[in-house]
Structures are given as structure tokens and as C-alpha cells.
Motif scaffolding. Structure first.
Motif, PDB file in Angstrom:
ATOM      1  N   PRO A  17       0.816  -1.218   0.000  1.00 36.88           N
ATOM      2  CA  PRO A  17       0.000   0.000   0.000  1.00 36.88           C
ATOM      3  C   PRO A  17       0.849   1.268   0.000  1.00 36.88           C
ATOM      4  O   PRO A  17       1.801   1.403   0.774  1.00 36.88           O
ATOM      5  CB  PRO A  17      -0.813  -0.127   1.296  1.00 36.88           C
ATOM      6  CG  PRO A  17      -0.938  -1.602   1.500  1.00 36.88           C
ATOM      7  CD  PRO A  17       0.390  -2.163   1.056  1.00 36.88           C
ATOM      8  N   HIS A  18       0.512   2.170  -0.886  1.00 32.30           N
ATOM      9  CA  HIS A  18       1.223   3.430  -1.046  1.00 32.30           C
ATOM     10  C   HIS A  18       0.268   4.423  -1.691  1.00 32.30           C
ATOM     11  O   HIS A  18      -0.888   4.105  -1.980  1.00 32.30           O
ATOM     12  CB  HIS A  18       2.468   3.240  -1.935  1.00 32.30           C
ATOM     13  CG  HIS A  18       2.140   2.841  -3.329  1.00 32.30           C
ATOM     14  ND1 HIS A  18       1.684   1.571  -3.660  1.00 32.30           N
ATOM     15  CD2 HIS A  18       2.153   3.536  -4.506  1.00 32.30           C
ATOM     16  CE1 HIS A  18       1.450   1.507  -4.958  1.00 32.30           C
ATOM     17  NE2 HIS A  18       1.719   2.678  -5.485  1.00 32.30           N
ATOM     18  N   ARG A  19       0.725   5.626  -1.945  1.00 34.19           N
ATOM     19  CA  ARG A  19      -0.105   6.613  -2.637  1.00 34.19           C
ATOM     20  C   ARG A  19       0.789   7.588  -3.390  1.00 34.19           C
ATOM     21  O   ARG A  19       1.997   7.652  -3.175  1.00 34.19           O
ATOM     22  CB  ARG A  19      -0.997   7.357  -1.654  1.00 34.19           C
ATOM     23  CG  ARG A  19      -0.245   8.094  -0.555  1.00 34.19           C
ATOM     24  CD  ARG A  19      -1.211   8.761   0.390  1.00 34.19           C
ATOM     25  NE  ARG A  19      -0.520   9.284   1.560  1.00 34.19           N
ATOM     26  CZ  ARG A  19      -1.113   9.938   2.531  1.00 34.19           C
ATOM     27  NH1 ARG A  19      -2.397  10.159   2.477  1.00 34.19           N
ATOM     28  NH2 ARG A  19      -0.429  10.386   3.562  1.00 34.19           N
TER      29      ARG A  19
ATOM     30  N   PRO B 193      -5.361  10.861  -7.272  1.00 26.18           N
ATOM     31  CA  PRO B 193      -4.224  11.153  -6.401  1.00 26.18           C
ATOM     32  C   PRO B 193      -4.589  11.021  -4.926  1.00 26.18           C
ATOM     33  O   PRO B 193      -5.724  11.267  -4.533  1.00 26.18           O
ATOM     34  CB  PRO B 193      -3.865  12.599  -6.757  1.00 26.18           C
ATOM     35  CG  PRO B 193      -4.359  12.776  -8.151  1.00 26.18           C
ATOM     36  CD  PRO B 193      -5.629  11.957  -8.233  1.00 26.18           C
ATOM     37  N   THR B 194      -3.618  10.641  -4.122  1.00 28.92           N
ATOM     38  CA  THR B 194      -3.624  10.524  -2.656  1.00 28.92           C
ATOM     39  C   THR B 194      -4.366   9.296  -2.142  1.00 28.92           C
ATOM     40  O   THR B 194      -4.261   8.988  -0.949  1.00 28.92           O
ATOM     41  CB  THR B 194      -4.184  11.783  -1.937  1.00 28.92           C
ATOM     42  OG1 THR B 194      -5.606  11.820  -2.037  1.00 28.92           O
ATOM     43  CG2 THR B 194      -3.540  13.048  -2.479  1.00 28.92           C
ATOM     44  N   MET B 195      -5.095   8.556  -2.977  1.00 28.21           N
ATOM     45  CA  MET B 195      -5.772   7.358  -2.490  1.00 28.21           C
ATOM     46  C   MET B 195      -4.759   6.244  -2.265  1.00 28.21           C
ATOM     47  O   MET B 195      -3.945   5.930  -3.132  1.00 28.21           O
ATOM     48  CB  MET B 195      -6.847   6.890  -3.468  1.00 28.21           C
ATOM     49  CG  MET B 195      -7.485   5.558  -3.072  1.00 28.21           C
ATOM     50  SD  MET B 195      -8.951   5.134  -4.027  1.00 28.21           S
ATOM     51  CE  MET B 195     -10.168   6.125  -3.174  1.00 28.21           C
ATOM     52  N   VAL B 196      -4.800   5.640  -1.084  1.00 28.25           N
ATOM     53  CA  VAL B 196      -3.913   4.515  -0.787  1.00 28.25           C
ATOM     54  C   VAL B 196      -4.326   3.310  -1.625  1.00 28.25           C
ATOM     55  O   VAL B 196      -5.513   2.982  -1.712  1.00 28.25           O
ATOM     56  CB  VAL B 196      -3.987   4.156   0.708  1.00 28.25           C
ATOM     57  CG1 VAL B 196      -3.177   2.890   0.999  1.00 28.25           C
ATOM     58  CG2 VAL B 196      -3.472   5.308   1.558  1.00 28.25           C
ATOM     59  N   HIS B 197      -3.344   2.657  -2.255  1.00 29.72           N
ATOM     60  CA  HIS B 197      -3.629   1.475  -3.050  1.00 29.72           C
ATOM     61  C   HIS B 197      -2.421   0.538  -3.043  1.00 29.72           C
ATOM     62  O   HIS B 197      -1.277   0.973  -2.981  1.00 29.72           O
ATOM     63  CB  HIS B 197      -4.005   1.844  -4.494  1.00 29.72           C
ATOM     64  CG  HIS B 197      -2.984   2.689  -5.195  1.00 29.72           C
ATOM     65  ND1 HIS B 197      -2.796   4.030  -4.920  1.00 29.72           N
ATOM     66  CD2 HIS B 197      -2.079   2.386  -6.162  1.00 29.72           C
ATOM     67  CE1 HIS B 197      -1.840   4.519  -5.687  1.00 29.72           C
ATOM     68  NE2 HIS B 197      -1.381   3.534  -6.446  1.00 29.72           N
TER      69      HIS B 197
END
Length: 301
Positions: free
Chosen positions: A47-49, A85-89
């Protein structure tokens, strides 16, 4: 660009996954096969963003799972993901899955939106889209052809390359909007366009300052408008008051930090601008109905 102070203290914020610094040569767009990035990490993208990157992921063959903030979805081809952008995935693909990852600089997306002036496209890009295992044959054909054409333009240095890529991306955006079943509002409605612009600018300000706990009055002042006008625009366009938009953004970030970092609850609160941990806990309970400790324990056990 954020970097990790120590393991687990922040959600990785990458230019491209695995590249914490901004060395990625991404002027407006990056395109690679699913295999190219995933085989480097054992088909497990943690998980990252991304701060200012929009990603579209197309999987023609294969399956896996995706983490999207606090949700986990099973994916079966064909898969189309549009991640703002900015959503953790994060992803766990079965080795050998075939597909493409299209990463778009927010500035490039903004240029396309400015040229298209299509509210349906702008709205669709601001939200997550996750389609798995079911696509109408015509949509499937269009997506296959558009991604194939984009790859062809991307790998060949031909005259008009950027223009051709931008055209393909614009058509991909239109397909996303159609898949979300949005109805395009009349283009000759200046009041509707003005309201959308106000909400867009407000949300961008919130994204930059939500940790500072600006008052609604301060946001309205920066936007050079009355508080009541900002409230009217938000309620009409977003179905939320300005204060609800601010609190919702704080709450989303709180959930992300609790799920994807090893910060204490107090550290999460301090990082979001709460000087009193008890006040942060009360804020969280109002939105989640559980304390931060219970929320973390139930979802990370």
C-alpha cells in the motif's frame, strides 16, 4: 515529496512505486506493462499513494487483489481501475497477469480537462472507478484498442507523438465517464460551471490545508467569496457543507494513518493538527462510531 523517517511511520508517497525521490523521468505520462514493475517486487505492491499522479490500470488477463484505503477487492480480468491522487492502493497479483499501468501527471490531466471542458470527465476522474470481470463487449473493444494505440505511440518517436497520446488519453477519460454513467450537464450553463469551479478550488485548498484546521471563514476569504456562497455551492454540487468536506478529508487521512502506519493514536492525532489526543478520539468516534484503537485492531488483526 514525503520520505519515510523510519519503517511504518508514514504511508509511502511515491512518484512511481519504488522511487521515493522524484528522479522518475515523468514529464506528463508514464506507461509500462504490469510485468515490468510487479516482477521487481514479487507481484506484491505494498500500500502506497501518489501526491499528484493519477493512475489507470488495465488488466486483460489475470487476477489478484487490490487494497483501496480500507477496502480489499478481488479482481478478475478484464480489470479497469482509475485511482485519483492521494488514495492509498496496493496490489497482490498472481504472477503472469498481463496488463498496463498508465500514470498521468496531475498537470497533464488538468490540461486535458481545461481543453475538454466536460464536467462528466472531471467528475469521473475525481472518484475511484473499479471494474472487474464484467465489461460490455463494445467497451472492452474500445478500451483494448485505446490502450494498444497509446502503447504504440508511447514506444515510437514519431511526429505528433504527444498530440496523439493526449488524444488517446482524452478518449480513455471519456470511456471512464461513460462507464460511470454520468450525464453531461449542459455546456451553456455558466452558473453550473461556476459552482463546479468553486468546489474544485475549495477541495484543492482543503487538500493543502486540512491539517492546519482552517476555519470555513478562512477558506472563503482565500476564495474571495462569502461563507454562505461557499456553503451554497458545496451543498448543491457535493451534497456536503464546507465543514463536512473538511472533516471528511481529516477522517479519511486518520483512517489511512491508523491502517498503514505504526504511529500511535496520539501521533496520528498530532500529525493531523489535533493538540489533544482525547479531542482527536472524540472526532474519530463521531465519524466511525468506534475509537481509533478499536478501528485499528478490528482491521489489522
Amino acid at each position: 515529496m514525503e520520505t519515510e523517517a523510519r519503517p511504518g511511520t508514514t504511508i509511502p508517497l511515491y512518484a512511481l512505486y519504488g522511487q521515493i525521490d522524484a528522479a522518475a523521468e515523468l514529464r506528463f505520462l508514464h506507461l509500462e506493462s504490469l510485468y515490468a514493475r510487479n516482477q521487481l517486487y514479487g507481484w506484491n505492491i505494498r500500500p502506497h499513494r501518489h501526491h499528484d499522479l493519477h493512475q489507470m490500470i488495465w488488466v486483460a488477463d489475470g487476477h489478484g487483489t487490490v487494497v483501496l484505503d480500507d477496502r480489499t477487492l478481488a479482481l478478475h480480468s478484464p480489470v479497469l481501475l482509475s485511482i485519483p491522487p492521494t488514495m492509498v492502493h496496493g496490489f497482490q497479483w498472481v504472477p503472469g497477469a498481463e496488463g498496463l499501468v498508465l500514470t498521468l501527471a496531475e498537470s497533464f490531466v488538468a490540461d486535458i480537462l481545461k481543453l475538454s471542458e466536460d464536467p462528466a470527465i472531471e467528475t469521473s476522474l475525481g472518484h475511484l472507478l473499479a471494474i472487474t470481470g464484467a465489461l460490455h463487449a463494445r467497451s472492452l473493444t474500445r478500451l483494448h484498442d485505446l490502450f494498444a494505440s497509446t502503447v504504440d505511440e508511447y514506444v515510437h518517436e514519431r511526429v505528433g507523438r504527444i498530440t496523439a497520446i493526449a488524444g488517446n488519453v482524452t478518449l480513455l477519460f471519456a470511456e471512464l465517464a461513460r462507464l460511470r454513467h454520468f450525464s453531461v450537464q449542459p455546456e451553456d450553463d455558466p452558473q453550473a460551471r461556476s459552482i463546479r469551479a468553486v468546489c474544485r478550488d475549495f477541495r484543492r485548498l482543503v487538500e493543502s490545508h486540512f491539517r492546519e484546521h482552517w476555519s470555513v471563514a478562512r477558506y472563503a476569504s482565500v476564495l474571495a467569496m462569502a461563507e454562505r456562497s461557499l456553503r451554497r455551492a458545496c451543498v448543491q454540487e457535493l451534497g456536503l457543507s464546507p465543514q463536512q468536506v473538511i472533516h471528511r478529508r481529516l477522517f479519511i487521512e486518520a483512517r489511512r494513518d491508523l491502517l498503514y502506519t505504526d504511529k500511535t493514536v496520539a501521533e496520528v492525532g498530532y500529525g493531523l493538527g489535533f493538540e489533544d489526543p482525547a479531542y482527536f478520539t472524540r472526532f474519530f468516534v463521531r465519524h466511525e462510531k468506534d475509537t481509533p484503537q478499536v478501528f485499528r485492531r478490528q482491521r489489522t488483526a
